[in-house]
Design an enzyme around this catalytic site. Structure first.
Site, short mmCIF file in Angstrom:
data_model
loop_
_atom_site.label_atom_id
_atom_site.label_comp_id
_atom_site.label_asym_id
_atom_site.label_seq_id
_atom_site.Cartn_x
_atom_site.Cartn_y
_atom_site.Cartn_z
CG HIS A 236 30.50 -10.22 0.95
ND1 HIS A 236 31.60 -10.88 1.15
CD2 HIS A 236 29.65 -10.92 1.76
CE1 HIS A 236 31.67 -12.00 1.77
NE2 HIS A 236 30.47 -12.29 2.32
CE LYS B 50 -1.35 2.94 -5.10
NZ LYS B 50 -0.44 2.39 -4.07
CD GLU C 218 7.68 -2.40 0.51
OE1 GLU C 218 8.19 -2.35 -0.42
OE2 GLU C 218 6.86 -1.65 0.41
NE ARG D 213 -4.29 6.41 -13.65
CZ ARG D 213 -4.59 5.18 -13.88
NH1 ARG D 213 -4.88 4.51 -12.99
NH2 ARG D 213 -4.00 4.64 -15.07
CE LYS E 14 6.42 2.03 0.73
NZ LYS E 14 5.99 0.97 -0.23
CD GLU F 112 7.85 3.73 -2.61
OE1 GLU F 112 7.37 3.47 -3.67
OE2 GLU F 112 7.61 3.51 -1.62
CB CYS G 200 -1.73 10.39 -17.70
SG CYS G 200 -0.22 10.76 -18.18
CD1 TRP H 290 4.10 10.83 -12.81
CD2 TRP H 290 5.03 9.63 -14.55
NE1 TRP H 290 5.45 10.10 -12.32
CE2 TRP H 290 5.92 9.54 -13.63
CE3 TRP H 290 5.28 9.10 -15.75
CZ2 TRP H 290 7.14 8.94 -13.81
CZ3 TRP H 290 6.61 8.37 -16.03
CH2 TRP H 290 7.39 8.24 -15.24
CG ASN I 48 -2.48 6.68 -19.20
OD1 ASN I 48 -1.40 6.99 -19.24
ND2 ASN I 48 -3.11 5.59 -18.56
N GLY I 49 -0.46 6.91 -22.16
CA GLY I 49 -0.17 6.05 -22.94
C GLY I 49 1.31 6.74 -23.82
C1 G6P Z 1 4.64 2.37 -8.67
C2 G6P Z 1 3.90 2.74 -7.39
C3 G6P Z 1 4.54 1.52 -6.25
C4 G6P Z 1 4.24 0.19 -6.78
C5 G6P Z 1 4.62 -0.20 -8.20
C6 G6P Z 1 3.78 -1.45 -8.64
O1 G6P Z 1 6.06 2.45 -8.74
O2 G6P Z 1 4.55 3.73 -6.90
O3 G6P Z 1 3.99 1.72 -5.03
O4 G6P Z 1 4.74 -0.64 -5.86
O5 G6P Z 1 4.36 0.77 -8.94
O6 G6P Z 1 2.57 -1.20 -8.77
P1 G6P Z 1 1.64 -2.71 -8.68
O7 G6P Z 1 0.33 -1.85 -9.20
O8 G6P Z 1 1.98 -3.23 -10.04
O9 G6P Z 1 1.62 -3.33 -7.80
#
Ligand code: G6P
Length: 612
Positions: free
Chosen positions: A508, A607, A485, A27, A489, A492, A2, A76, A102-103
């Site tokens: 496998h 994020k 990765e 966020r 992507k 996501e 949040c 969130w 937030n928390g």
């Molecule tokens: C969230 C974001 C990702 C990010 C991950 C780790 O899941 O959506 O894009 O890679 O957190 O975040 P950090 O800030 O620790 O790299």
């Protein structure tokens, strides 16, 4: 997770809060709300969904006059579904106190049932509402006192912004295990969960520490220790980022802007740190002497999400160059698997935000076991950057797209430099080799820029495959994490199922999935495993798969082996992930655009994940 904002000063508080929330929306974005005080009365507006819904709500239900103080929140959901009742700010039954949080309050069930037994009516399903009721219960014409008493009863984590109509000129804020920053202005002050919300107004910031409680008016900031009430002095830091960096700059989405920024952000990250002609590396931030570097027996690298993938690449770098045994852990698993740690072990945490709860917990765990700790972060002043023994920053500027791109290549840049430097100092890499590898890195920005000059053909490939249900991504060696990765992507932002696999493992299991309908993205750049990956391509083709290869421009053969080729400039294999990831970022981007997805704020994601 949040996002929190708060303002007290002479400006129109609603405007400042909405502007701040816009910057924090990445966020969390399932509901948003604000609370302001006008004429000693608390006014609240909350809406489900994105911030634009809150703006519409405010347009329909405007405030009578401008407010000069207020708090805001973008959510969130953790406790309680996204709904107007669960949206912040929350209040006590008498609507005296407004609060954003937030928390997670871990003992809220117990606290709530006690309050309910005493006749309190709860309007939401959130853990946060108990805080508002508790503050009201303890309130005796002194908000600071009431908040202090309340905090002593809470378990879990919080960053809080609180206003009270009886004390209409102040915001109280407190932090425990969730980020909170005070923006220092002239005749006005701000609070926010992160720097971005404050940049349009000030670059002077105070990063609160755990256990801090602050009383903020337009002209004064007093920070105290929550427990003993003693005044605490916190340094005001000047932040280098500027507000322009947080704008789209003509790009349709932040993610696209951030993909295209990579030549510059990689260069910014290595400039002043490497000198290829002299074979010199200068990382000022890590004060380890040669003898200390030689003493490191093992490295553990811990991270989440995309940062975890850069950690996986760096295992190859550290082991190949420095010969230090290196392990990589998903942060949420690290402390539960009883890793064997001691003072000769270096634990490296990688985090764009520097706030991810699990990574932070891993860092604290490592510290409690006397390990040396190093954080690789992008956000200046973030909690990890302050708590780790050493911090090295990536100079990527603010990353706003929820799907991380430029942070990944920034992290790889740092880890590559570090591995080379330590290898040289440990005498496992000769000076001339160091020079060669540094030169390879030096040339990466130009090579990525060259690739980015014509990306239309990646879009053409996206058009052919955007309707597919599943994708497979294959890579080997340093490009195996890049395959992971690439798949991440796509998942996501397009919501298409995608799996990344080590190409040699395909036989496998995943090969059972392969048929004519399955596109397979294979990273097949020249390296010591090139022949092997070509065999893997043949195996998949024999089962009817459609191959999209990422290969080197000089590779004349690859087009006969695959259906589509994305050519990238050649580089040394250890540096290649910096380049091979770029077409995969773009492919995911273009597919998601074709599907009409919300690129910068994909569903269910946030994020910065500041809860465990
Ligand atoms: C969230 C974001 C990702 C990010 C991950 C780790 O899941 O959506 O894009 O890679 O957190 O975040 P950090 O800030 O620790 O790299």
């Amino acid at each position: 997770m949040c996002g929190i904002v708060g303002y007290v000063g002479k400006k129109d508080a609603v405007e400042v809060l909405l502007e701040g929330l816009k910057k924090l929306e990445y966020r969390g974005y399932d509901s948003a709300g604000i609370a302001v005080i006008i004429d000693k009365e608390l006014h609240i507006r909350r809406s489900v969904g994105k911030l634009c819904n809150l703006e519409e709500n405010l347009a329909k239900n405007p405030l009578s006059i401008s407010a000069r103080i207020g708090i805001g929140h973008t959510r969130w959901a953790t406790h309680g579904r996204p709904s107007e009742e669960n949206a912040h700010p929350h209040t006590d039954s008498t609507k005296n106190i407004g609060i954003v949080h937030n928390g997670i309050i871990e003992n809220y069930v117990e606290l709530r049932s006690k309050l309910e037994k005493n006749g309190k009516n709860f309007k939401s399903e959130t853990d946060t509402e108990v805080i508002a009721h508790l503050i009201k219960k303890h309130y005796n014409n002194n908000l600071l006192n009431a908040v202090q008493k309340t905090l002593s009863e809470l378990g879990g984590s919080y960053a809080l912004g609180i206003i009270c109509m009886n004390e209409p000129d102040k915001i109280l804020c407190a932090r425990h295990n969730a980020p909170l920053i005070i923006g220092v202005g002239k005749g006005e002050n701000f609070i926010a969960s992160d720097i971005l919300a404050l940049l349009p107004y000030t670059r002077e910031m105070i990063f609160l520490e755990n256990g801090d409680i602050a009383e903020i008016t337009a002209d004064k900031i007093v920070i105290k220790d929550i427990k003993d009430n003693n005044i605490t002095t916190r340094e005001i830091k000047s932040v280098r980022w500027d507000a322009m960096q947080a704008k789209k700059d003509g790009y349709k989405h932040f993610m696209l802007k951030e993909i295209f920024e990579q030549p510059r952000t990689i260069e910014d990250t290595f400039r002043g740190r490497i000198y290829p002609d002299e074979g010199k590396v200068h990382i000022e931030e890590v004060k380890l002497k040669e003898k200390d570097i030689k003493k490191i027996s093992n490295i553990y690298i811990v991270a989440c999400g995309t940062s975890y993938h850069s950690a996986l690449v760096s295992k190859f770098l550290f082991e190949n160059f420095t010969r230090i045994p290196t392990e990589v852990d998903i942060a949420s698993e690290f402390r539960y698997r009883a890793p064997i740690l001691n003072e000769n072990i270096l634990v490296v945490v990688i985090s764009q935000s520097g706030e991810t709860a699990d990574t932070l917990a891993a860092l604290r765990f490592a510290k409690s076991r006397n390990c040396q700790t190093l954080a690789v972060c992008n956000v200046v002043g973030s909690t990890m950057s302050r708590e780790a023994m050493y911090v090295i920053y990536t100079y990527c500027g603010p990353e706003i797209g929820v799907a991380s791109t430029k942070a990944f290549t920034g992290q790889l840049t740092i880890l590559y430099i570090l591995a080379l430097d330590w290898a040289y100092k440990r005498e496992t890499l000769a000076k001339n080799e160091l020079k060669t590898y540094l030169k390879e890195l030096w040339e990466v920005p130009v090579k990525i820029s060259k690739f980015l000059k014509n990306t239309e053909f990646v879009n053409d490939i996206a058009k052919l495959f955007a309707h597919k249900r599943d994708f497979l991504y294959l890579g080997r060696h340093v490009n195996h994490p890049v395959a992971l990765e690439g798949a991440l992507k796509l998942k996501e932002i397009s919501y298409i199922h995608a799996e990344g696999y080590a190409a040699g493992e395909m036989k496998h299991g995943p090969i059972a999935l392969v048929d004519e309908s399955m596109p397979i993205v294979v990273i097949a750049v020249k390296s010591k495993v090139y022949e092997k990956i070509i065999s893997n391509i043949e195996e998949a083709k024999a089962r009817g798969a459609t191959i999209i290869a990422v290969a080197n421009e000089s590779d004349k053969e690859i087009k006969h082996k695959s259906d589509h080729v994305i050519y990238v400039p050649k580089t040394d294999e250890f540096v290649s992930p910096l380049i091979t990831v770029v077409p995969l970022q773009l492919l995911a981007y273009y597919i998601a655009v074709l599907l009409g997805r919300d690129i910068d704020q994909p569903r269910n994601l946030a994020k910065s994940v500041t809860v465990e």
